[in-house]
Design a protein around this motif. Structure first.
Motif, PDB file in Angstrom:
ATOM      1  N   VAL A  33     -38.687 -86.948 -15.647  1.00  0.00           N
ATOM      2  CA  VAL A  33     -39.442 -88.196 -15.525  1.00  0.00           C
ATOM      3  C   VAL A  33     -39.768 -88.514 -14.067  1.00  0.00           C
ATOM      4  N   ARG A  34     -39.199 -87.763 -13.134  1.00  0.00           N
ATOM      5  CA  ARG A  34     -39.543 -87.918 -11.722  1.00  0.00           C
ATOM      6  C   ARG A  34     -40.485 -86.825 -11.229  1.00  0.00           C
ATOM      7  N   GLY A  35     -41.001 -86.032 -12.155  1.00  0.00           N
ATOM      8  CA  GLY A  35     -42.008 -85.043 -11.802  1.00  0.00           C
ATOM      9  C   GLY A  35     -41.471 -83.690 -11.395  1.00  0.00           C
ATOM     10  N   TYR A  36     -40.175 -83.425 -11.609  1.00  0.00           N
ATOM     11  CA  TYR A  36     -39.599 -82.126 -11.272  1.00  0.00           C
ATOM     12  C   TYR A  36     -39.710 -81.206 -12.490  1.00  0.00           C
ATOM     13  N   GLU A  37     -40.341 -80.055 -12.285  1.00  0.00           N
ATOM     14  CA  GLU A  37     -40.589 -79.101 -13.366  1.00  0.00           C
ATOM     15  C   GLU A  37     -39.454 -78.076 -13.431  1.00  0.00           C
ATOM     16  N   LEU A  38     -39.019 -77.783 -14.638  1.00  0.00           N
ATOM     17  CA  LEU A  38     -37.910 -76.852 -14.839  1.00  0.00           C
ATOM     18  C   LEU A  38     -38.378 -75.412 -14.700  1.00  0.00           C
ATOM     19  N   VAL A  39     -37.615 -74.603 -13.932  1.00  0.00           N
ATOM     20  CA  VAL A  39     -37.849 -73.161 -13.848  1.00  0.00           C
ATOM     21  C   VAL A  39     -36.552 -72.443 -14.197  1.00  0.00           C
ATOM     22  N   MET A  40     -36.690 -71.204 -14.684  1.00  0.00           N
ATOM     23  CA  MET A  40     -35.537 -70.406 -15.093  1.00  0.00           C
ATOM     24  C   MET A  40     -35.634 -69.017 -14.470  1.00  0.00           C
ATOM     25  N   PRO A  41     -35.161 -68.837 -13.239  1.00  0.00           N
ATOM     26  CA  PRO A  41     -35.209 -67.515 -12.601  1.00  0.00           C
ATOM     27  C   PRO A  41     -34.265 -66.544 -13.298  1.00  0.00           C
ATOM     28  N   PRO A  42     -34.488 -65.226 -13.102  1.00  0.00           N
ATOM     29  CA  PRO A  42     -33.615 -64.227 -13.735  1.00  0.00           C
ATOM     30  C   PRO A  42     -32.237 -64.190 -13.084  1.00  0.00           C
ATOM     31  N   LEU A  43     -31.280 -63.681 -13.839  1.00  0.00           N
ATOM     32  CA  LEU A  43     -29.908 -63.592 -13.349  1.00  0.00           C
ATOM     33  C   LEU A  43     -29.769 -62.581 -12.218  1.00  0.00           C
ATOM     34  N   LEU A  44     -30.564 -61.516 -12.216  1.00  0.00           N
ATOM     35  CA  LEU A  44     -30.475 -60.511 -11.163  1.00  0.00           C
ATOM     36  C   LEU A  44     -31.866 -60.188 -10.633  1.00  0.00           C
ATOM     37  N   GLU A  45     -31.887 -59.820  -9.353  1.00  0.00           N
ATOM     38  CA  GLU A  45     -33.135 -59.464  -8.676  1.00  0.00           C
ATOM     39  C   GLU A  45     -32.823 -58.362  -7.675  1.00  0.00           C
ATOM     40  N   HIS A  46     -33.874 -57.848  -7.044  1.00  0.00           N
ATOM     41  CA  HIS A  46     -33.651 -56.955  -5.910  1.00  0.00           C
ATOM     42  C   HIS A  46     -32.889 -57.717  -4.836  1.00  0.00           C
ATOM     43  N   LEU A  47     -31.918 -57.062  -4.239  1.00  0.00           N
ATOM     44  CA  LEU A  47     -30.996 -57.728  -3.323  1.00  0.00           C
ATOM     45  C   LEU A  47     -31.733 -58.400  -2.166  1.00  0.00           C
ATOM     46  N   ASP A  48     -32.711 -57.742  -1.592  1.00  0.00           N
ATOM     47  CA  ASP A  48     -33.422 -58.311  -0.447  1.00  0.00           C
ATOM     48  C   ASP A  48     -34.076 -59.633  -0.799  1.00  0.00           C
ATOM     49  N   SER A  49     -34.578 -59.740  -1.995  1.00  0.00           N
ATOM     50  CA  SER A  49     -35.219 -60.985  -2.428  1.00  0.00           C
ATOM     51  C   SER A  49     -34.208 -62.111  -2.550  1.00  0.00           C
ATOM     52  N   LEU A  65     -25.250 -54.109  -7.452  1.00  0.00           N
ATOM     53  CA  LEU A  65     -25.220 -52.968  -8.364  1.00  0.00           C
ATOM     54  C   LEU A  65     -26.500 -52.166  -8.189  1.00  0.00           C
ATOM     55  N   VAL A  66     -26.503 -50.941  -8.709  1.00  0.00           N
ATOM     56  CA  VAL A  66     -27.660 -50.063  -8.582  1.00  0.00           C
ATOM     57  C   VAL A  66     -28.456 -50.102  -9.875  1.00  0.00           C
ATOM     58  N   ASP A  67     -29.771 -50.303  -9.740  1.00  0.00           N
ATOM     59  CA  ASP A  67     -30.682 -50.307 -10.887  1.00  0.00           C
ATOM     60  C   ASP A  67     -30.853 -48.875 -11.397  1.00  0.00           C
ATOM     61  N   GLN A  68     -30.481 -48.635 -12.655  1.00  0.00           N
ATOM     62  CA  GLN A  68     -30.580 -47.294 -13.218  1.00  0.00           C
ATOM     63  C   GLN A  68     -32.020 -46.850 -13.426  1.00  0.00           C
ATOM     64  N   LEU A  69     -32.974 -47.790 -13.414  1.00  0.00           N
ATOM     65  CA  LEU A  69     -34.381 -47.438 -13.584  1.00  0.00           C
ATOM     66  C   LEU A  69     -35.045 -47.046 -12.275  1.00  0.00           C
ATOM     67  N   SER A  70     -34.762 -47.790 -11.215  1.00  0.00           N
ATOM     68  CA  SER A  70     -35.462 -47.543  -9.947  1.00  0.00           C
ATOM     69  C   SER A  70     -34.588 -46.959  -8.853  1.00  0.00           C
ATOM     70  N   GLY A  71     -33.283 -47.067  -8.999  1.00  0.00           N
ATOM     71  CA  GLY A  71     -32.370 -46.618  -7.952  1.00  0.00           C
ATOM     72  C   GLY A  71     -32.199 -47.625  -6.828  1.00  0.00           C
ATOM     73  N   ARG A  72     -32.875 -48.772  -6.900  1.00  0.00           N
ATOM     74  CA  ARG A  72     -32.769 -49.789  -5.860  1.00  0.00           C
ATOM     75  C   ARG A  72     -31.522 -50.649  -6.072  1.00  0.00           C
ATOM     76  N   THR A  73     -31.076 -51.281  -4.995  1.00  0.00           N
ATOM     77  CA  THR A  73     -29.906 -52.160  -5.083  1.00  0.00           C
ATOM     78  C   THR A  73     -30.324 -53.523  -5.612  1.00  0.00           C
ATOM     79  N   LEU A  74     -29.628 -53.968  -6.645  1.00  0.00           N
ATOM     80  CA  LEU A  74     -29.859 -55.284  -7.235  1.00  0.00           C
ATOM     81  C   LEU A  74     -28.700 -56.202  -6.890  1.00  0.00           C
ATOM     82  N   GLY A  75     -28.925 -57.479  -7.001  1.00  0.00           N
ATOM     83  CA  GLY A  75     -27.863 -58.455  -6.800  1.00  0.00           C
ATOM     84  C   GLY A  75     -27.815 -59.428  -7.956  1.00  0.00           C
TER      85      GLY A  75
END
Length: 384
Positions: A33-49, A65-75
């Motif tokens: 009611v104060r104009g704040y919109e709800l967002v739901m980010p993912p639980l894990l992302e690329h670590l740098d992000s 952890l290491v992403d088994q699809l890309s080999g990149r580090t996730l957090g």
């Protein structure tokens, strides 16, 4: 012992879960009611992000952890604020003011406090696109309203401004290692060690660093700071911003702490922290963090706050422990079934016993639906 959970990780049982969920709904409606919109980010992302704009403040607290699809580090996210800044800067890409809110679990490698969970439920609100002090004012007032709604109004809200220390460090020409050492000592208010660390700092900056831990208290501290700290434009601007907050929020228990440098490498302006009696640390934290969106493609002014909904719910006065109504099985009684549905539509919790079930094992039933002269009515006690 397969049923044991990792240290500082715990299940949330029915009564506590119900209270957390009620608070979550109430606060998200308050945001809406104060104009704040709800967002739901993912639980894990690329670590740098996940670590954008936060430097080492979050790096040690983030599971990797290491992403088994890309080999990149996730957090696994330890703080949702950088994620919300990414959404504002990169996905929404609006030109004007954007108000966003969020509520979700985060995961920490170590507990923030000795008795804290490593899986807080982070609830917060962020305001992007407005650089003026009025945005900080809105964030502080909204934080206070949230705590009041939860039943734990802040007993004290500390206001600081990282610009004061930043201006002194820049004017004194501190080397990076000296600046880091003085910053660390100010954060823990280690006065003897601070004297040693400032030994070779030129005046008047040496005296100013030593004075910062003492510049704590009500609004009179701002006038003391104005008289005693070096007359640097950045310090004058920071003190004026805090005066504006003091004048605009007379209803709140504000105090001022010029040595509050929490999140120094993340924040760049007003910072604030709310306290509640009996809790050993701040119950809610916030501040200005302009420019975090730069690495996501767009620099934006930003301010906001967050809190751990699990801790808020634990501290909040929850009222009755149950409040459910126990009712007989209604399969063969249409009048009873209609009465049960009517009570549920009114928001009552009604537990309908199954055939052969003699009592309410789940929610704590403190009332009972009974038949009197062909009418089903709620009796305020449980009995035969």
């Amino acid at each position: 012992m397969n049923w044991l959970l990792p240290e500082y990780i715990a299940d949330v049982l029915p009564h506590e879960a119900a209270h957390i969920e009620l608070l979550r709904r109430a606060v998200l409606d308050l945001f809406r009611v104060r104009g704040y919109e709800l967002v739901m980010p993912p639980l894990l992302e690329h670590l740098d992000s996940l670590l954008t704009g936060s430097g080492s403040d979050l790096r040690l607290r983030t599971f990797k952890l290491v992403d088994q699809l890309s080999g990149r580090t996730l957090g696994l996210r330890a703080d949702m604020t950088p994620q919300v800044a990414r959404i504002d800067a990169h996905l929404l890409n609006r030109q004007g003011v954007t108000r966003l809110c969020y509520c979700g679990s985060v995961l920490h490698t170590l507990p923030a406090l000795q008795a804290s969970s490593r899986e807080p439920i982070q609830l917060g609100a962020e305001l992007f696109g407005y650089a003026g002090i009025e945005a900080d004012l809105e964030a502080i007032r909204l934080m206070a309203v949230v705590l009041g709604t939860a039943g734990i109004p802040a007993s004290r809200i500390d206001i600081g401004h990282v610009g004061v220390f930043r201006a002194l460090a820049g004017a004194a020409g501190l080397a990076d290692d000296v600046e880091a050492k003085i910053l660390q000592l100010l954060q823990v208010k280690d006065i003897p060690s601070l004297h040693d660390a400032c030994e070779k700092v030129a005046e008047p900056y040496r005296s100013a660093f030593l004075r910062l831990p003492e510049l704590y208290g009500d609004g009179n501290i701002l006038e003391t700071a104005s008289r005693e700290l070096p007359a640097l434009p950045e310090i004058a601007s920071a003190l004026e911003a805090m005066r504006h907050l003091q004048t605009s929020l007379p209803e709140l228990p504000l105090s001022f702490d010029l040595a509050d440098l929490r999140g120094y490498h993340y924040h760049n302006g007003v910072v604030f922290a709310a306290y509640y009696p009996g809790f050993p640390s701040a119950i809610a934290l916030g501040g200005r963090y302009d420019g975090v969106g730069k690495d996501f493609g767009r620099t934006r002014p930003a301010t906001g706050f967050s809190m751990d909904l699990r801790e808020v719910a634990r501290l909040a006065v929850s009222g009755k422990a149950g409040g459910a109504i126990m009712a007989p099985h209604s399969a063969t009684d249409s009048a009873l079934a209609s009465q049960i549905e009517a009570l549920r539509e009114q928001g009552e919790v009604v537990v309908e016993l199954l055939p052969g079930e003699s009592c309410c094992e789940g929610p704590l039933c403190d009332r009972q639906l009974v038949e009197n002269d062909g009418q089903w009515t709620v009796r305020e006690t449980i009995g035969d």
